[in-house]
Design a protein around this motif. Structure first.
Motif, PDB file in Angstrom:
ATOM      1  N   GLN A 143      -2.972  17.091  -4.757  1.00 22.73           N
ATOM      2  CA  GLN A 143      -3.363  16.336  -3.572  1.00 22.73           C
ATOM      3  C   GLN A 143      -3.004  14.866  -3.728  1.00 22.73           C
ATOM      4  OE1 GLN A 143      -7.600  16.249  -2.657  1.00 22.73           O
ATOM      5  NE2 GLN A 143      -7.139  16.410  -0.484  1.00 22.73           N
ATOM      6  N   GLU A 144      -3.230  14.326  -4.928  1.00 22.99           N
ATOM      7  CA  GLU A 144      -2.863  12.942  -5.190  1.00 22.99           C
ATOM      8  C   GLU A 144      -1.357  12.737  -5.035  1.00 22.99           C
ATOM      9  OE1 GLU A 144      -4.553   9.925  -6.175  1.00 22.99           O
ATOM     10  OE2 GLU A 144      -6.051  11.077  -5.077  1.00 22.99           O
ATOM     11  N   LEU A 145      -0.573  13.704  -5.553  1.00 17.93           N
ATOM     12  CA  LEU A 145       0.877  13.606  -5.434  1.00 17.93           C
ATOM     13  C   LEU A 145       1.312  13.636  -3.983  1.00 17.93           C
ATOM     14  CD1 LEU A 145       2.072  15.919  -8.362  1.00 17.93           C
ATOM     15  CD2 LEU A 145       2.296  13.431  -8.209  1.00 17.93           C
ATOM     16  N   ALA A 146       0.610  14.410  -3.163  1.00 20.81           N
ATOM     17  CA  ALA A 146       0.961  14.522  -1.755  1.00 20.81           C
ATOM     18  C   ALA A 146       0.679  13.239  -0.990  1.00 20.81           C
ATOM     19  CB  ALA A 146       0.200  15.680  -1.115  1.00 20.81           C
ATOM     20  N   LEU A 147      -0.184  12.380  -1.539  1.00 23.47           N
ATOM     21  CA  LEU A 147      -0.585  11.157  -0.842  1.00 23.47           C
ATOM     22  C   LEU A 147      -0.031   9.893  -1.484  1.00 23.47           C
ATOM     23  CD1 LEU A 147      -4.336  12.038  -0.138  1.00 23.47           C
ATOM     24  CD2 LEU A 147      -2.416  12.154   1.464  1.00 23.47           C
ATOM     25  N   HIS A 148       0.684  10.033  -2.587  1.00 24.89           N
ATOM     26  CA  HIS A 148       1.200   8.857  -3.283  1.00 24.89           C
ATOM     27  C   HIS A 148       2.695   8.990  -3.559  1.00 24.89           C
ATOM     28  CE1 HIS A 148      -3.105   8.343  -3.957  1.00 24.89           C
ATOM     29  NE2 HIS A 148      -2.854   7.078  -4.210  1.00 24.89           N
ATOM     30  N   ASP A 149       3.350   7.867  -3.588  1.00 23.93           N
ATOM     31  CA  ASP A 149       4.767   7.817  -3.914  1.00 23.93           C
ATOM     32  C   ASP A 149       4.952   8.139  -5.399  1.00 23.93           C
ATOM     33  OD1 ASP A 149       7.552   7.057  -3.857  1.00 23.93           O
ATOM     34  OD2 ASP A 149       6.917   5.199  -4.835  1.00 23.93           O
ATOM     35  N   ARG A 157       3.368   6.956   3.118  1.00 24.13           N
ATOM     36  CA  ARG A 157       3.143   6.726   4.550  1.00 24.13           C
ATOM     37  C   ARG A 157       1.960   7.534   5.069  1.00 24.13           C
ATOM     38  NH1 ARG A 157       5.974   4.940   9.122  1.00 24.13           N
ATOM     39  NH2 ARG A 157       7.834   4.454   7.912  1.00 24.13           N
ATOM     40  N   ARG A 158       1.825   8.775   4.595  1.00 25.96           N
ATOM     41  CA  ARG A 158       0.731   9.619   5.066  1.00 25.96           C
ATOM     42  C   ARG A 158      -0.629   8.994   4.763  1.00 25.96           C
ATOM     43  NH1 ARG A 158      -0.357  15.705   2.700  1.00 25.96           N
ATOM     44  NH2 ARG A 158      -2.345  16.077   3.724  1.00 25.96           N
ATOM     45  N   LEU A 159      -0.825   8.543   3.541  1.00 30.10           N
ATOM     46  CA  LEU A 159      -2.087   7.915   3.168  1.00 30.10           C
ATOM     47  C   LEU A 159      -2.211   6.531   3.797  1.00 30.10           C
ATOM     48  CD1 LEU A 159      -4.716   7.886   1.581  1.00 30.10           C
ATOM     49  CD2 LEU A 159      -3.428   7.193  -0.450  1.00 30.10           C
ATOM     50  N   LEU A 160      -1.088   5.833   3.905  1.00 27.95           N
ATOM     51  CA  LEU A 160      -1.101   4.488   4.480  1.00 27.95           C
ATOM     52  C   LEU A 160      -1.672   4.492   5.897  1.00 27.95           C
ATOM     53  CD1 LEU A 160      -0.226   1.477   4.646  1.00 27.95           C
ATOM     54  CD2 LEU A 160       1.983   2.324   5.491  1.00 27.95           C
ATOM     55  N   GLU A 161      -1.224   5.410   6.724  1.00 26.29           N
ATOM     56  CA  GLU A 161      -1.689   5.445   8.109  1.00 26.29           C
ATOM     57  C   GLU A 161      -3.192   5.678   8.175  1.00 26.29           C
ATOM     58  OE1 GLU A 161       0.747   8.306  10.065  1.00 26.29           O
ATOM     59  OE2 GLU A 161       2.515   6.989  10.124  1.00 26.29           O
ATOM     60  N   ASP A 162      -3.709   6.498   7.260  1.00 20.70           N
ATOM     61  CA  ASP A 162      -5.154   6.710   7.205  1.00 20.70           C
ATOM     62  C   ASP A 162      -5.866   5.432   6.765  1.00 20.70           C
ATOM     63  OD1 ASP A 162      -7.499   8.685   7.148  1.00 20.70           O
ATOM     64  OD2 ASP A 162      -7.563   7.879   5.121  1.00 20.70           O
ATOM     65  N   ARG A 163      -5.290   4.722   5.789  1.00 20.57           N
ATOM     66  CA  ARG A 163      -5.883   3.469   5.324  1.00 20.57           C
ATOM     67  C   ARG A 163      -5.878   2.415   6.437  1.00 20.57           C
ATOM     68  NH1 ARG A 163      -5.291   2.710  -0.397  1.00 20.57           N
ATOM     69  NH2 ARG A 163      -6.053   4.621  -1.410  1.00 20.57           N
ATOM     70  N   ASP A 219      -7.163  -4.814  -0.306  1.00 16.38           N
ATOM     71  CA  ASP A 219      -5.955  -4.621   0.498  1.00 16.38           C
ATOM     72  C   ASP A 219      -5.270  -3.315   0.107  1.00 16.38           C
ATOM     73  OD1 ASP A 219      -6.469  -7.081   1.633  1.00 16.38           O
ATOM     74  OD2 ASP A 219      -5.150  -8.158   0.247  1.00 16.38           O
ATOM     75  N   THR A 220      -4.424  -2.822   0.984  1.00 17.36           N
ATOM     76  CA  THR A 220      -3.634  -1.625   0.691  1.00 17.36           C
ATOM     77  C   THR A 220      -2.172  -2.008   0.546  1.00 17.36           C
ATOM     78  OG1 THR A 220      -5.110  -0.092   1.859  1.00 17.36           O
ATOM     79  CG2 THR A 220      -2.828   0.603   1.581  1.00 17.36           C
ATOM     80  N   VAL A 221      -1.565  -1.606  -0.556  1.00 17.82           N
ATOM     81  CA  VAL A 221      -0.133  -1.787  -0.780  1.00 17.82           C
ATOM     82  C   VAL A 221       0.484  -0.391  -0.835  1.00 17.82           C
ATOM     83  CG1 VAL A 221       1.648  -2.699  -2.301  1.00 17.82           C
ATOM     84  CG2 VAL A 221      -0.551  -3.889  -2.110  1.00 17.82           C
ATOM     85  N   ALA A 222       1.480  -0.145   0.013  1.00 21.87           N
ATOM     86  CA  ALA A 222       2.069   1.196   0.109  1.00 21.87           C
ATOM     87  C   ALA A 222       3.588   1.102   0.112  1.00 21.87           C
ATOM     88  CB  ALA A 222       1.588   1.900   1.376  1.00 21.87           C
ATOM     89  N   ARG A 223       4.212   2.201  -0.299  1.00 23.32           N
ATOM     90  CA  ARG A 223       5.672   2.296  -0.197  1.00 23.32           C
ATOM     91  C   ARG A 223       5.988   3.306   0.899  1.00 23.32           C
ATOM     92  NH1 ARG A 223      10.043   5.247  -4.099  1.00 23.32           N
ATOM     93  NH2 ARG A 223      11.916   4.466  -3.070  1.00 23.32           N
ATOM     94  N   LEU A 224       6.788   2.862   1.870  1.00 19.06           N
ATOM     95  CA  LEU A 224       7.146   3.738   2.984  1.00 19.06           C
ATOM     96  C   LEU A 224       8.319   4.641   2.630  1.00 19.06           C
ATOM     97  CD1 LEU A 224       6.866   1.204   5.945  1.00 19.06           C
ATOM     98  CD2 LEU A 224       5.135   2.731   5.025  1.00 19.06           C
TER      99      LEU A 224
END
Length: 329
Positions: A143-149, A157-163, A219-224
């Motif tokens: 699950q973590e892999l599915a939500l993280h780069d 992006r999937r987790l980012l939009e929720d954040r 803050d949230t830092v994400a890779r798209l």
């Protein structure tokens, strides 16, 4: 599968109101090689102890004064919350065996104890319990892999939009604003094409670490994907409060990056949108930040820019330093 060492090191709790029965079971377990065995004669202690120690196996007498074994299992179910209830019931009453299984026990041992039966049932239950735990951990990891780069470990992006959605809800409740900063690396393609993807990957990992270091914990830092990142700021007063963090990010990315003794340099362009000034939905805020990023690129790169909509007048912040105004990548 769990190893024999894993099974023998499993945490076991013996619960019985008879000190003789506890002494006998502890001796049986010690002689078999189990290393982490504890006991209690007070059934009301079982749930607090399990919350604290998360036992792999609870050998539970069903007939005890005060709370009986069935009442204890009811409390344990609330702790496990649908998980594997690690209870091996101990009973001298044949009629209690099926009742114990119906109440949630995974197996039972009859009194008086048969040594071979005790060893086999305990071993089998621990094997299943530990296997169940391994599968649960694997599921959480997947699950973590599915939500993280996978490269940078940042939210994808999937987790980012929720954040972002959570940040907007929090900002709305507390009458604050939020900022979306859309980043694209200037000159990354040249590095990738010149030195190869291995070098490019190291650059992306370094940039991710710098973005995290420049951001607040909340803050949230994400890779798209590719060389695109996003930073989400909560609890800002307006666009002016995003200028400082954006300038800090621009400056941090422009610092040299060393990969295998090779000095590499690139810069970043950033587009900013503000909730609720620019838009009130996740998709709209991302789109506006994306357009602002395009404006930053068109304005010379290595800078940040904000715009309320494609047709609106551009609000552009100056480059952080004069010497940073020309992209190096």
């Amino acid at each position: 599968m769990p190893s024999r060492e894993d099974i023998l090191n499993a945490k076991i709790l013996v619960v019985d109101d008879s000190p003789d029965n506890i002494e006998l079971m502890e001796e049986i377990l010690r002689e078999e090689g189990y290393t982490s065995v504890s006991s209690t004669m007070l059934p009301e202690q079982v749930c607090p102890l399990h919350r604290q120690h998360n036992y792999d196996l609870i050998l539970l007498d069903l007939q005890m004064p005060g709370l009986n074994g069935f009442q204890v299992m009811k409390g344990l179910k609330e702790i496990e919350q649908g998980g594997y209830l690690p209870v091996l019931a101990l009973t001298a009453q044949p009629s209690f065996k099926i009742a114990a299984l119906e109440a949630g026990a995974r197996d039972f041992i009859s009194k008086p104890f048969d040594l071979l039966e005790v060893h086999k049932r305990i071993h089998n239950m621990l094997e299943v319990r530990l296997l169940y735990r391994e599968l649960a951990q694997y599921s959480r990891a997947q699950q973590e892999l599915a939500l993280h780069d996978p490269l940078t470990g940042l939210p994808n992006r999937r987790l980012l939009e929720d954040r972002i959605e959570t940040t907007l809800q929090h900002a709305s409740r507390n009458h604050h604003k939020a900022a979306i900063m859309y980043l694209d690396l200037d000159g990354f393609k040249t590095i990738n094409d010149t030195y190869g993807h291995a070098y490019g990957d190291e650059v992306l990992k370094t940039v991710a670490q710098r973005l995290l270091a420049c951001s607040r914990k909340e803050d949230t830092v994400a890779r798209l994907g590719g060389d695109e990142f996003m930073v989400v700021l909560g609890e800002v007063g307006g666009l002016a409060d995003a200028h400082g963090p954006a300038a800090k990010l621009v400056e941090a990315v422009s610092e040299p990056i060393f990969v295998n003794d090779l000095k590499l340099q690139l810069s970043t362009s950033i587009g900013i949108s503000i909730y609720p000034d620019d838009a009130e939905t996740v998709d709209a805020l991302i789109s506006i930040a994306d357009y602002a990023l395009y404006e930053a690129k068109r304005g010379g790169k290595n800078r940040f820019c904000a715009t309320s909509a494609p047709a609106a007048a551009k609000v552009q912040a100056p480059a952080v330093k004069p010497e940073l105004a020309t992209p190096r990548g």
